[in-house]
Design a protein around this motif. Structure first.
Motif, short mmCIF file in Angstrom:
data_model
loop_
_atom_site.label_atom_id
_atom_site.label_comp_id
_atom_site.label_asym_id
_atom_site.label_seq_id
_atom_site.Cartn_x
_atom_site.Cartn_y
_atom_site.Cartn_z
N UNK A 76 14.07 -78.21 -62.23
CA UNK A 76 15.36 -79.22 -61.71
C UNK A 76 13.78 -80.47 -61.62
N UNK A 77 14.89 -81.72 -62.57
CA UNK A 77 14.37 -82.67 -62.60
C UNK A 77 14.25 -83.88 -61.92
N UNK A 78 13.45 -85.21 -61.37
CA UNK A 78 13.76 -86.76 -61.06
C UNK A 78 13.58 -86.93 -63.10
N UNK A 79 14.78 -88.19 -62.91
CA UNK A 79 15.31 -88.34 -64.04
C UNK A 79 15.36 -89.59 -63.88
N UNK A 80 14.25 -91.46 -64.27
CA UNK A 80 14.66 -92.38 -63.71
C UNK A 80 15.08 -93.13 -64.89
N UNK A 81 15.60 -94.64 -64.60
CA UNK A 81 15.46 -94.90 -65.69
C UNK A 81 15.47 -96.56 -65.00
N UNK A 82 15.31 -97.73 -65.85
CA UNK A 82 15.55 -98.69 -65.07
C UNK A 82 15.90 -99.98 -66.20
N UNK A 83 15.89 -101.52 -65.36
CA UNK A 83 16.91 -102.22 -65.50
C UNK A 83 15.15 -103.29 -66.16
N UNK A 84 14.30 -103.41 -65.94
CA UNK A 84 13.29 -103.89 -65.56
C UNK A 84 13.07 -104.39 -66.98
N UNK A 85 12.41 -105.85 -67.73
CA UNK A 85 12.38 -105.86 -68.96
C UNK A 85 11.36 -106.30 -69.32
N UNK A 86 9.84 -106.21 -67.97
CA UNK A 86 8.75 -106.77 -68.39
C UNK A 86 7.89 -105.25 -68.22
N UNK A 87 8.60 -104.02 -67.74
CA UNK A 87 8.06 -102.45 -67.98
C UNK A 87 7.46 -102.71 -66.03
N UNK A 88 7.98 -101.13 -66.14
CA UNK A 88 7.15 -100.71 -64.98
C UNK A 88 6.24 -99.48 -65.09
N UNK A 89 5.03 -99.00 -64.68
CA UNK A 89 4.95 -97.61 -64.93
C UNK A 89 5.45 -96.75 -63.84
N UNK A 90 6.16 -95.30 -64.03
CA UNK A 90 6.62 -94.80 -63.02
C UNK A 90 6.28 -93.32 -62.42
N UNK A 91 5.31 -92.32 -61.88
CA UNK A 91 5.21 -91.78 -61.85
C UNK A 91 6.08 -90.50 -60.15
N UNK A 92 6.24 -89.57 -60.52
CA UNK A 92 6.96 -88.81 -59.75
C UNK A 92 6.21 -87.70 -59.12
N UNK A 93 7.06 -87.46 -57.84
CA UNK A 93 6.30 -85.70 -57.39
C UNK A 93 7.34 -84.55 -56.89
N UNK A 94 7.43 -83.32 -57.27
CA UNK A 94 8.89 -82.90 -56.51
C UNK A 94 8.18 -82.38 -55.46
N UNK A 95 8.72 -81.42 -54.85
CA UNK A 95 8.39 -80.75 -53.41
C UNK A 95 9.24 -80.07 -53.64
N UNK A 96 9.19 -79.10 -53.37
CA UNK A 96 10.62 -77.58 -52.83
C UNK A 96 9.68 -76.66 -52.97
N UNK A 97 10.72 -76.04 -51.60
CA UNK A 97 9.99 -74.88 -50.58
C UNK A 97 11.64 -74.16 -50.65
N UNK A 98 11.02 -72.58 -50.64
CA UNK A 98 12.52 -72.15 -50.85
C UNK A 98 12.48 -71.38 -49.46
N UNK A 99 14.34 -71.32 -49.00
CA UNK A 99 14.71 -70.91 -48.21
C UNK A 99 15.33 -70.43 -47.94
N UNK A 100 15.95 -69.45 -47.05
CA UNK A 100 16.14 -68.29 -46.58
C UNK A 100 17.35 -68.53 -47.30
N UNK A 101 18.51 -69.94 -46.72
CA UNK A 101 19.81 -69.58 -46.58
C UNK A 101 19.92 -71.81 -46.99
N UNK A 102 21.24 -72.31 -47.05
CA UNK A 102 21.22 -73.52 -46.95
C UNK A 102 22.01 -74.08 -46.67
#
Length: 147
Positions: free
Chosen positions: A118-144
């Motif tokens: 599972x991935x977080x994918x980002x795109x930006x239209x910035x012409x000056x540039x941005x720096x991005x740091x992503x985080x993900x937290x997944x918790x397993x559940x019995x059912x969803x």
């Protein structure tokens, strides 16, 4: 205003959630216009997961320059998202400087043929540039189930 009526009966507390939990904080990725990068990812075994994500944003130059930051969760092969896709975030760059963009909770099911990445994918239209740091937290559940 009249008195408050009696409180109705309450049920017993639910059981504790099923573990484990998985976490990833990706490395900082510098973006320029039209870049698209994976900013965080987790490999998950078969089952159902509640996933939370955030993106830490640095960069940008002025409040008069508008940049579109579009981040999405890709459940990967062998998995499916049970909730709608995350919305795009459109902000003047100055408002995104040193800020956190929270992504809505997402439910994902990984098929028995898993694992899936599972991935977080980002795109930006910035012409000056941005720096991005992503985080993900997944918790397993019995059912969803989405209602």
């Amino acid at each position: 205003q009249g008195p408050v009526g009696p409180v109705g009966p309450t049920g017993a507390a639910g059981a504790d959630g099923v573990g484990p939990a998985f976490f990833n904080s990706g490395g900082a990725v510098a973006f320029t216009v039209s870049d698209s990068h994976t900013v965080a990812q987790l490999t998950l075994s078969p089952g159902s997961y509640s996933i939370f994500g955030s993106i830490f944003v640095t960069g940008g130059t002025s409040s008069t320059t508008t940049s579109v930051l579009n981040c999405t969760l890709s459940p990967g092969s062998g998995a499916s998202r049970l909730t709608p896709a995350w919305p795009s975030v459109k902000e003047p760059e100055a408002n995104l400087r040193d800020d956190i963009v929270w992504m809505p909770p997402t439910l994902v099911t990984v098929s028995a043929a898993g694992p899936a990445t599972v991935s977080v994918i980002c795109a930006s239209t910035s012409t000056t540039g941005l720096t991005l740091t992503g985080t993900l937290l997944a918790t397993k559940v019995t059912s969803a189930t989405v209602s």
